[in-house]
Design an enzyme around this catalytic site. Structure first.
Site, short mmCIF file in Angstrom:
data_model
loop_
_atom_site.label_atom_id
_atom_site.label_comp_id
_atom_site.label_asym_id
_atom_site.label_seq_id
_atom_site.Cartn_x
_atom_site.Cartn_y
_atom_site.Cartn_z
N HIS A 1 -9.66 1.88 5.18
CA HIS A 1 -8.38 1.96 5.84
C HIS A 1 -7.85 2.44 6.90
O HIS A 1 -8.44 3.91 6.67
CB HIS A 1 -7.49 2.87 4.56
CG HIS A 1 -5.54 2.23 5.38
ND1 HIS A 1 -5.28 3.43 6.14
CD2 HIS A 1 -4.89 1.10 5.54
CE1 HIS A 1 -4.06 2.32 6.90
NE2 HIS A 1 -3.59 1.74 5.85
N SER B 1 3.30 -2.17 10.09
CA SER B 1 5.12 -2.30 10.49
C SER B 1 5.58 -3.38 10.50
O SER B 1 6.63 -4.16 10.65
CB SER B 1 5.27 -1.71 12.47
OG SER B 1 5.20 -0.56 12.51
N ASN C 1 0.94 -1.23 -0.22
CA ASN C 1 -0.18 0.06 -0.69
C ASN C 1 1.15 0.55 -0.26
O ASN C 1 1.70 2.02 0.99
CB ASN C 1 -0.88 -0.37 1.05
CG ASN C 1 -1.63 1.06 1.27
OD1 ASN C 1 -1.48 1.82 0.27
ND2 ASN C 1 -2.45 0.93 2.41
N TRP C 2 1.48 1.86 -1.02
CA TRP C 2 1.89 2.86 -0.68
C TRP C 2 1.72 3.92 -0.75
O TRP C 2 2.19 5.30 -0.75
CB TRP C 2 2.71 3.04 -2.55
CG TRP C 2 3.23 2.31 -3.12
CD1 TRP C 2 3.77 0.70 -2.52
CD2 TRP C 2 3.85 1.41 -4.50
NE1 TRP C 2 4.53 -0.06 -3.03
CE2 TRP C 2 4.21 0.91 -3.96
CE3 TRP C 2 3.40 2.51 -5.55
CZ2 TRP C 2 5.28 0.32 -5.78
CZ3 TRP C 2 4.55 1.81 -7.00
CH2 TRP C 2 4.90 0.43 -6.87
N LYS C 3 0.11 4.35 -0.71
CA LYS C 3 -0.37 5.82 0.51
C LYS C 3 0.05 6.63 -0.76
O LYS C 3 -0.76 6.40 -1.42
CB LYS C 3 -0.28 5.74 1.84
CG LYS C 3 0.00 4.29 2.30
CD LYS C 3 0.43 4.67 3.66
CE LYS C 3 0.39 3.45 4.55
NZ LYS C 3 -0.03 3.35 6.02
N GLU D 1 -6.84 4.67 8.17
CA GLU D 1 -6.08 6.32 7.52
C GLU D 1 -6.93 6.96 6.97
O GLU D 1 -7.84 7.92 7.16
CB GLU D 1 -4.98 6.62 7.32
CG GLU D 1 -4.25 5.93 7.45
CD GLU D 1 -2.74 5.64 6.77
OE1 GLU D 1 -2.91 5.54 5.75
OE2 GLU D 1 -1.34 5.33 7.19
N GLU E 1 -5.62 -5.37 10.66
CA GLU E 1 -4.11 -3.31 10.83
C GLU E 1 -4.65 -2.56 11.60
O GLU E 1 -5.75 -2.44 12.10
CB GLU E 1 -4.05 -2.79 8.93
CG GLU E 1 -4.18 -3.28 7.88
CD GLU E 1 -3.27 -2.37 6.39
OE1 GLU E 1 -2.39 -2.51 6.63
OE2 GLU E 1 -3.75 -0.94 7.32
N GLY F 1 2.67 2.06 10.76
CA GLY F 1 3.44 2.81 10.84
C GLY F 1 5.20 3.70 11.44
O GLY F 1 5.17 5.02 11.99
P1 13P Z 1 2.98 0.37 8.11
O1 13P Z 1 3.57 -0.54 7.35
O2 13P Z 1 4.06 1.37 7.01
O3 13P Z 1 2.90 0.14 9.15
O4 13P Z 1 1.47 0.77 6.91
C1 13P Z 1 0.86 -0.63 6.95
C2 13P Z 1 -0.52 0.04 6.58
O5 13P Z 1 -0.87 0.98 7.25
C3 13P Z 1 -0.79 -1.22 5.35
O6 13P Z 1 -1.84 -0.51 4.36
#
Ligand code: 13P
Length: 264
Positions: A100, A218, A12-14, A102, A172, A178
């Protein structure tokens, strides 16, 4: 991992990587995968909307699949800033990340909107990757399972067993996203087993056995093997560690190693 389910490694490159970086990354990943020959793991990258077509072109002829990071529940209309599921399907996208944390945290996503988006994705022939997970205060209050049950019921409640068997769930824990603080394999396995148990209760054992459940938060090359050793962890949804080819590829290799171990 379980030999009956195809493992998934999804990046997931956000809000990272424009068209230049996306094209270069996917071409390089495709070249590295070609060197390895046929693979058992499903490899997915989820770039921003503007990079989807470039990723599709670069992935052409490779096992890499491209996912979007959201879709709307309506087919068209006055929804500024949104993209319909069929519009993604039209450019060859096969998967879409939904719900997600976020989006839940910053953009007002609710269980009801995740449900609408999930139904629209399925209707357009996309495979939804539905994200669930508790925040730290909920875990500390012992409410993790209640939160997961509420989010799962909200997102998947209106679906058929067959539809749920075909989608992907990502567990998640928000406190692990993160932060560098990965869930222990015991915590991950307990949450994944709970999700599978919930699926069994709502949709039956066949669906529970078929649905892939990914871990996200993470996940990195140095902890991925331990996570993948959990019987109910079918792969990872990776943020930060998917942004560099080397670390993403190392995680795909770890899944391949586990898949080989399972089939052997
Ligand atoms: P990280 O791997 O950076 O913690 O992010 C996880 C994530 O939100 C994947 O959707």
């Amino acid at each position: 991992m379980h030999p009956g389910r195809v493992p998934v490694m999804a990046g997931n490159w956000k809000m990272h990587k424009g068209i230049h970086d996306t094209g270069g990354f996917v071409r390089e990943l495709a070249a590295q995968l070609k060197e390895r020959g046929p693979i058992a793991t499903q490899v997915i990258v989820a770039p921003v909307f503007t990079s989807l077509s470039v990723a599709q072109q670069a992935a052409w002829g490779s096992p890499i699949r491209v996912a979007a990071q959201n879709c709307h529940w309506e087919a068209a209309g006055a929804f500024t800033g949104e993209v319909a599921a069929a519009m993604l399907q039209e450019i060859g996208i096969g998967h879409v990340i939904l719900g997600h944390s976020e989006r839940r945290q910053h953009f007002g996503e609710t269980d009801a909107t995740v449900a609408g988006r999930t139904q629209a994705a399925l209707a357009a022939g996309l495979v939804p990757i539905v994200c669930v997970g508790e925040v730290l205060a909920e875990r500390q209050a012992g409410a993790t399972e209640a939160v997961l049950a509420r989010q799962l019921g909200g997102a998947l409640g209106g679906l058929s067993a067959g539809q749920v068997a075909g989608l992907i769930i990502a567990y998640e824990p928000v406190w692990a996203i993160g932060t560098g603080q990965v869930a222990t394999s015991a915590q991950a396995q307990a949450a994944h087993a709970f999700i599978r148990h919930w699926l069994d209760g709502r949709f039956g054992p066949g669906t529970a056995a078929a649905t892939r459940i990914l871990y996200g938060g993470s996940a990195k090359p140095d902890n991925v093997a331990e996570l993948l050793d959990c019987p109910d962890v079918d792969g990872c949804l990776i943020g930060g560690a998917s942004l560099r080819e080397e670390s993403f590829m190392a995680m795909v290799d770890a899944a391949e190693k586990r898949a080989g171990k399972n089939s052997g």
